[in-house]
Write a protein that holds these residues in place. Sequence first.
Motif, PDB file in Angstrom:
ATOM      1  N   ILE A  80      -7.928   0.046  -5.339  1.00  0.00           N
ATOM      2  CA  ILE A  80      -9.064  -0.740  -4.883  1.00  0.00           C
ATOM      3  C   ILE A  80     -10.043   0.199  -4.189  1.00  0.00           C
ATOM      4  N   GLU A  81     -11.282   0.202  -4.611  1.00  0.00           N
ATOM      5  CA  GLU A  81     -12.313   1.005  -3.959  1.00  0.00           C
ATOM      6  C   GLU A  81     -13.272   0.099  -3.201  1.00  0.00           C
ATOM      7  N   LEU A  82     -13.618   0.498  -1.998  1.00  0.00           N
ATOM      8  CA  LEU A  82     -14.534  -0.275  -1.192  1.00  0.00           C
ATOM      9  C   LEU A  82     -15.196   0.616  -0.155  1.00  0.00           C
ATOM     10  N   TYR A  83     -16.288   0.133   0.397  1.00  0.00           N
ATOM     11  CA  TYR A  83     -16.991   0.887   1.422  1.00  0.00           C
ATOM     12  C   TYR A  83     -16.397   0.551   2.788  1.00  0.00           C
ATOM     13  N   ALA A  84     -15.824   1.551   3.416  1.00  0.00           N
ATOM     14  CA  ALA A  84     -15.191   1.421   4.726  1.00  0.00           C
ATOM     15  C   ALA A  84     -14.858   2.833   5.185  1.00  0.00           C
ATOM     16  N   ASN A  85     -14.270   2.957   6.367  1.00  0.00           N
ATOM     17  CA  ASN A  85     -13.792   4.279   6.780  1.00  0.00           C
ATOM     18  C   ASN A  85     -12.330   4.185   7.181  1.00  0.00           C
ATOM     19  N   LEU A  86     -11.649   5.313   7.125  1.00  0.00           N
ATOM     20  CA  LEU A  86     -10.211   5.321   7.358  1.00  0.00           C
ATOM     21  C   LEU A  86      -9.846   4.837   8.759  1.00  0.00           C
ATOM     22  N   LYS A  87     -10.654   5.177   9.732  1.00  0.00           N
ATOM     23  CA  LYS A  87     -10.344   4.783  11.112  1.00  0.00           C
ATOM     24  C   LYS A  87     -10.306   3.269  11.260  1.00  0.00           C
ATOM     25  N   ASP A  88     -11.302   2.585  10.695  1.00  0.00           N
ATOM     26  CA  ASP A  88     -11.348   1.126  10.799  1.00  0.00           C
ATOM     27  C   ASP A  88     -10.167   0.476  10.090  1.00  0.00           C
ATOM     28  N   ILE A  89      -9.810   1.004   8.916  1.00  0.00           N
ATOM     29  CA  ILE A  89      -8.667   0.465   8.174  1.00  0.00           C
ATOM     30  C   ILE A  89      -7.367   0.711   8.922  1.00  0.00           C
ATOM     31  N   GLN A  90      -7.225   1.911   9.494  1.00  0.00           N
ATOM     32  CA  GLN A  90      -5.983   2.245  10.196  1.00  0.00           C
ATOM     33  C   GLN A  90      -5.725   1.305  11.372  1.00  0.00           C
ATOM     34  N   GLU A  91      -6.779   0.850  12.005  1.00  0.00           N
ATOM     35  CA  GLU A  91      -6.623  -0.055  13.143  1.00  0.00           C
ATOM     36  C   GLU A  91      -6.029  -1.402  12.737  1.00  0.00           C
ATOM     37  N   ILE A 115       0.831  -1.201   0.000  1.00  0.00           N
ATOM     38  CA  ILE A 115       0.000   0.000   0.000  1.00  0.00           C
ATOM     39  C   ILE A 115       0.868   1.256   0.000  1.00  0.00           C
ATOM     40  N   LEU A 116       0.541   2.199  -0.884  1.00  0.00           N
ATOM     41  CA  LEU A 116       1.199   3.510  -0.889  1.00  0.00           C
ATOM     42  C   LEU A 116       0.473   4.459   0.056  1.00  0.00           C
ATOM     43  N   PHE A 117      -0.815   4.643  -0.207  1.00  0.00           N
ATOM     44  CA  PHE A 117      -1.631   5.459   0.674  1.00  0.00           C
ATOM     45  C   PHE A 117      -3.098   5.095   0.486  1.00  0.00           C
ATOM     46  N   ILE A 118      -3.917   5.573   1.412  1.00  0.00           N
ATOM     47  CA  ILE A 118      -5.355   5.331   1.377  1.00  0.00           C
ATOM     48  C   ILE A 118      -6.047   6.681   1.487  1.00  0.00           C
ATOM     49  N   GLU A 119      -7.083   6.872   0.693  1.00  0.00           N
ATOM     50  CA  GLU A 119      -7.785   8.155   0.705  1.00  0.00           C
ATOM     51  C   GLU A 119      -9.293   7.948   0.695  1.00  0.00           C
ATOM     52  N   THR A 120     -10.002   8.976   1.148  1.00  0.00           N
ATOM     53  CA  THR A 120     -11.444   8.967   1.004  1.00  0.00           C
ATOM     54  C   THR A 120     -11.783   9.342  -0.442  1.00  0.00           C
ATOM     55  N   THR A 121     -12.988   9.008  -0.863  1.00  0.00           N
ATOM     56  CA  THR A 121     -13.439   9.366  -2.205  1.00  0.00           C
ATOM     57  C   THR A 121     -14.585  10.374  -2.085  1.00  0.00           C
ATOM     58  N   GLY A 122     -15.126  10.781  -3.204  1.00  0.00           N
ATOM     59  CA  GLY A 122     -16.254  11.702  -3.195  1.00  0.00           C
ATOM     60  C   GLY A 122     -17.553  11.046  -2.771  1.00  0.00           C
ATOM     61  N   THR A 123     -17.544   9.721  -2.669  1.00  0.00           N
ATOM     62  CA  THR A 123     -18.736   8.977  -2.262  1.00  0.00           C
ATOM     63  C   THR A 123     -18.696   8.731  -0.758  1.00  0.00           C
ATOM     64  N   PRO A 124     -19.741   9.048  -0.026  1.00  0.00           N
ATOM     65  CA  PRO A 124     -19.745   8.843   1.429  1.00  0.00           C
ATOM     66  C   PRO A 124     -19.399   7.406   1.819  1.00  0.00           C
ATOM     67  N   HIS A 125     -18.514   7.286   2.811  1.00  0.00           N
ATOM     68  CA  HIS A 125     -18.119   5.993   3.394  1.00  0.00           C
ATOM     69  C   HIS A 125     -17.389   5.084   2.393  1.00  0.00           C
ATOM     70  N   LYS A 126     -16.851   5.665   1.340  1.00  0.00           N
ATOM     71  CA  LYS A 126     -16.101   4.874   0.364  1.00  0.00           C
ATOM     72  C   LYS A 126     -14.656   5.345   0.335  1.00  0.00           C
ATOM     73  N   ILE A 127     -13.716   4.408   0.363  1.00  0.00           N
ATOM     74  CA  ILE A 127     -12.292   4.751   0.346  1.00  0.00           C
ATOM     75  C   ILE A 127     -11.614   4.124  -0.861  1.00  0.00           C
ATOM     76  N   ARG A 128     -10.416   4.611  -1.145  1.00  0.00           N
ATOM     77  CA  ARG A 128      -9.631   4.091  -2.260  1.00  0.00           C
ATOM     78  C   ARG A 128      -8.236   3.753  -1.746  1.00  0.00           C
ATOM     79  N   ILE A 129      -7.824   2.514  -1.951  1.00  0.00           N
ATOM     80  CA  ILE A 129      -6.490   2.058  -1.551  1.00  0.00           C
ATOM     81  C   ILE A 129      -5.580   2.087  -2.772  1.00  0.00           C
ATOM     82  N   HIS A 130      -4.473   2.797  -2.661  1.00  0.00           N
ATOM     83  CA  HIS A 130      -3.517   2.919  -3.763  1.00  0.00           C
ATOM     84  C   HIS A 130      -2.338   1.975  -3.548  1.00  0.00           C
ATOM     85  N   GLU A 131      -2.132   1.067  -4.511  1.00  0.00           N
ATOM     86  CA  GLU A 131      -0.899   0.301  -4.593  1.00  0.00           C
ATOM     87  C   GLU A 131      -0.141   0.792  -5.820  1.00  0.00           C
TER      88      GLU A 131
END
Length: 238
Positions: free
Chosen positions: A178-189, A157-173
């Motif tokens: 990869i786009e999926l429905y989640a929040n940054l806090k849960d992923i960071q844990e 993983i390079l970085f993870i960001e939120t997208t323009g869609t509520p509760h959707k994030i994008r993981i950059h490799e």
Amino acid sequence: MLEVMICEDNKVHRAKLKQLVENTILREKLDLKIAICTENPKEIINYIENNNRTGIYLLDVDLKNNINGIRLGEKIRELDSFGYIIFTTTHLEMSYLAFKYKVEAMDYVIKDDDDFKERVNSCILKSYNTYHKGRHKEDYITINTDTRVINIRPSDILFIETTGTPHKIRIHEENRQIELYANLKDIQEKLTSNFYRCHKSYIVNKDKIEEIDKKYKKVIMINGEECYVSFRYMRGLL
């Protein structure tokens, strides 16, 4: 990410094998993709040389080429020591060559057998599970979505960001997003200490940073992608 590579000289068989693999990926919700499907063994070799990936290889033994499937398997084994090689053929009597050239194939599947589809499907699943639960188990986090179960190695993983869609994030490799429905806090844990929340919308892998631009408050990653750092988090990142 584990990738599937197919080398089959018969156009009809190649299309059927490709469809079989795609059906398995969809049905089992595997985080897999077909990277290359070709009749030319040199394309497989070139791809492996240019991409540092572990693969599942479905190889026809009797390729109409100066490199047959066994020789191709031998070359693959040199380049990808952990790869999963499955031979497909109508010539069972040639199976001894796989041992002669120390290819260490997972299976040798006869095309005309009634259980051909089941054998190929079984090999793909076994390769996938071995890759994620065995040798590479310690590095992976698992994310469940509605349609897929995604295994991600944090070091990719390079970085993870939120997208323009509520509760959707994008993981950059480096080679995919990869786009999926989640929040940054849960992923960071789920992530290791080398990941840093540098902005309300970004988590960055500190090991993948090429440059920090303090003037414009942004981070340049090793592949040239950029993400932003808020003023309050800049000091902690530095």
